[in-house]
Design a protein around this motif. Structure first.
Motif, PDB file in Angstrom:
ATOM      1  N   PRO A  55       0.824  -1.214   0.000  1.00 19.24           N
ATOM      2  CA  PRO A  55       0.000   0.000   0.000  1.00 19.24           C
ATOM      3  C   PRO A  55       0.855   1.260   0.000  1.00 19.24           C
ATOM      4  O   PRO A  55       1.852   1.323   0.727  1.00 19.24           O
ATOM      5  CB  PRO A  55      -0.800  -0.124   1.292  1.00 19.24           C
ATOM      6  N   PRO A  56       0.519   2.245  -0.825  1.00 20.79           N
ATOM      7  CA  PRO A  56       1.342   3.458  -0.872  1.00 20.79           C
ATOM      8  C   PRO A  56       1.195   4.309   0.390  1.00 20.79           C
ATOM      9  O   PRO A  56       0.096   4.572   0.857  1.00 20.79           O
ATOM     10  CB  PRO A  56       0.792   4.206  -2.099  1.00 20.79           C
ATOM     11  N   LYS A  57       2.330   4.711   0.932  1.00 22.29           N
ATOM     12  CA  LYS A  57       2.363   5.562   2.114  1.00 22.29           C
ATOM     13  C   LYS A  57       3.465   6.596   1.939  1.00 22.29           C
ATOM     14  O   LYS A  57       4.525   6.292   1.395  1.00 22.29           O
ATOM     15  CB  LYS A  57       2.633   4.734   3.372  1.00 22.29           C
ATOM     16  N   VAL A  58       3.208   7.809   2.435  1.00 18.71           N
ATOM     17  CA  VAL A  58       4.185   8.896   2.259  1.00 18.71           C
ATOM     18  C   VAL A  58       5.535   8.519   2.852  1.00 18.71           C
ATOM     19  O   VAL A  58       6.586   8.853   2.292  1.00 18.71           O
ATOM     20  CB  VAL A  58       3.650  10.197   2.888  1.00 18.71           C
ATOM     21  N   ASP A  59       5.555   7.810   3.963  1.00 16.99           N
ATOM     22  CA  ASP A  59       6.812   7.512   4.642  1.00 16.99           C
ATOM     23  C   ASP A  59       7.416   6.166   4.239  1.00 16.99           C
ATOM     24  O   ASP A  59       8.373   5.706   4.848  1.00 16.99           O
ATOM     25  CB  ASP A  59       6.630   7.568   6.155  1.00 16.99           C
ATOM     26  N   ASP A  60       6.870   5.519   3.222  1.00 18.95           N
ATOM     27  CA  ASP A  60       7.397   4.236   2.757  1.00 18.95           C
ATOM     28  C   ASP A  60       7.547   4.279   1.235  1.00 18.95           C
ATOM     29  O   ASP A  60       6.674   3.863   0.484  1.00 18.95           O
ATOM     30  CB  ASP A  60       6.467   3.090   3.170  1.00 18.95           C
ATOM     31  N   VAL A  61       8.688   4.781   0.800  1.00 17.08           N
ATOM     32  CA  VAL A  61       8.876   5.001  -0.636  1.00 17.08           C
ATOM     33  C   VAL A  61       8.982   3.694  -1.408  1.00 17.08           C
ATOM     34  O   VAL A  61       8.626   3.635  -2.589  1.00 17.08           O
ATOM     35  CB  VAL A  61      10.118   5.877  -0.922  1.00 17.08           C
ATOM     36  N   ASP A  62       9.480   2.650  -0.757  1.00 13.64           N
ATOM     37  CA  ASP A  62       9.588   1.371  -1.464  1.00 13.64           C
ATOM     38  C   ASP A  62       8.209   0.843  -1.836  1.00 13.64           C
ATOM     39  O   ASP A  62       7.969   0.448  -2.981  1.00 13.64           O
ATOM     40  CB  ASP A  62      10.326   0.347  -0.598  1.00 13.64           C
ATOM     41  N   LYS A  63       7.285   0.843  -0.883  1.00 15.94           N
ATOM     42  CA  LYS A  63       5.937   0.364  -1.168  1.00 15.94           C
ATOM     43  C   LYS A  63       5.209   1.290  -2.128  1.00 15.94           C
ATOM     44  O   LYS A  63       4.490   0.837  -3.025  1.00 15.94           O
ATOM     45  CB  LYS A  63       5.144   0.206   0.128  1.00 15.94           C
TER      46      LYS A  63
END
Length: 435
Positions: A55-63
């Protein structure tokens, strides 16, 4: 000084190119196109699976880069650079967008990085040779160079770090065409991993993680391992040419780009036929189009999107090609007409590939008429581009079909063009991408 490697030269070439306001305006158009394709796919089964895993998250650039890269390619509506046979937007833009979100960067830096990423992806793609594409998916193998370069620009990597990033992007290159025979979802994994791999390579390089400078031309490098007939000189050739982003095509139809010249010619013939019965259809095209899209009887929607026979039948019968053109009802309705299609190599068209993606479509009617339409460029190519209004309409249709309100579509579109005024990339909110 040791001899300059190709990745050193590529980094210098890109960093030395001048950027005009018109180049940034073009980059904004491609950002809108890519993100609209991603949003438009969010309700599909592959997108739902990708969203659960990554799931896309601002603090997880890999995902975030993995998810957006994957969904941007699902609808087969994302851009295409002909000379490299790559879809740079679905790899470069998700990586740059995820990193710019994380760092809360402004629009101008983001658009400049997009230009750089397209340049790296396509220049490597132009060097791989025609044989590479028979087994390897160029977007997957060359894409990590583009995503790495874009993030290197945004992350302010120095020259040495950028070469490391490109080296470790190249060592992650992968992506085989075998998925197509099974109608599998792997093609979306190609762009997902391409975006994520380059981003990771650049972030690691910034921390001092080294990579091989000879990744392209080395004795155990990219060209030696993956390319039977490479053209290494293409990486740095015509350094003063316009940015490769402005040489990239935007798709008007939701299917493999190899089918588009044939669709464009067939739509012309549809208007000439006036409903007259067709007895025979001949498609003359280039060998790569046949290698990927010779599918006389597709049994599922994805196969139909990669079928020259189905696409030409749809365009001739209805004068348009839309998402519904590939569903079971349309496949059944067009089965008879599809069976009258023969596909072969046209020597003149084949000689022009990959610089020109052309076709010759010939139709014979029951009354004995023989009609012919030819394309060297089709709608969406740089020589016959879609207009900004065309792109706004395409993007709105994609997003509204995915449940985004007209008001939110307008706000999102305005936010993309506000990047030109250096508005924050975070104005393009992540929540539009998931259901």
């Amino acid at each position: 000084m040791p001899p300059q490697t190709l990745t050193e030269g590529l980094n210098a070439l890109i960093r030395g190119k001048a950027i005009a306001p018109a180049d940034l305006e073009s980059a904004a158009l491609f950002v809108l196109d890519t993100l609209a394709c991603a949003i438009g796919a969010r309700q599909t089964k592959p997108a739902q699976i990708l969203g659960r895993i990554s799931p896309p998250k601002v603090d997880d650039v890999d995902k975030s880069s993995f998810y957006v890269g994957g969904v941007a390619h699902i609808l087969e509506m994302d851009d295409l650079h002909r000379a490299s046979v790559t879809h740079p937007g679905s790899v470069v833009i998700p990586a740059a967008w995820a990193f710019a979100h994380l760092k809360d960067l402004g629009g101008k830096a983001f658009l400049q990085a997009v230009l750089a990423g397209y340049e790296a992806c396509t220049r490597v793609g132009m060097a791989v040779g025609k044989e590479h594409y028979r087994v390897w998916h160029n977007t997957a193998t060359c894409g990590p160079f583009g995503s790495a370069m874009a993030v290197a620009i945004l992350g302010e990597l120095d020259d040495r770090e950028t070469v490391w990033a490109l080296g470790n992007a190249g060592t992650q290159s992968a992506g085989l065409w075998e998925f197509l025979a099974a109608g599998a979802m792997s093609k979306h994994l190609h762009t997902a991993r391409g975006a994520q791999a380059g981003l990771m390579a650049a972030r690691l390089a910034k921390e001092g993680f080294t990579g091989p400078a000879l990744i392209l031309e080395g004795e155990k490098g990219f060209f030696k391992g993956l390319c039977p007939d490479p053209d290494p000189g293409a990486v740095l050739r015509d350094a003063d040419a316009p940015w490769q982003l402005v040489q990239t095509s935007i798709k008007p139809w939701p299917c493999c780009r190899h089918t588009h010249p044939t669709i464009d010619a067939a739509i012309e013939l549809h208007h000439v036929l006036g409903g007259e019965e067709i007895t025979q259809i001949e498609v003359g095209t280039y060998q790569a189009a046949i290698d990927v899209c010779d599918r006389p009887d597709p049994t599922e929607p994805y196969g139909a999107r990669f079928s020259l026979q189905h696409c030409v039948a749809a365009a001739l019968a209805t004068g348009r090609v839309i998402s519904d053109s590939f569903e079971s009802a349309a496949r059944a309705d067009l089965a008879d007409l599809r069976g009258r299609v023969s596909v072969g190599v046209d020597l003149q068209v084949n000689a022009g590939y990959p610089d020109a993606w052309g076709t010759v479509v010939t139709v014979e009617t029951k009354s004995g008429r023989r009609l012919r339409a030819q394309r060297r460029e089709c709608k969406g190519d740089p020589g016959n581009p879609v207009t900004p209004n065309d792109l706004r309409e395409k993007s709105a249709q994609l997003m509204q079909a995915a449940g985004i309100s007209a008001a939110e579509v307008a706000r999102f579109t305005d936010a993309v063009f506000a990047l030109l005024d250096d508005r924050p990339v975070r104005d393009l909110r992540l929540e539009h991408l998931v259901v």
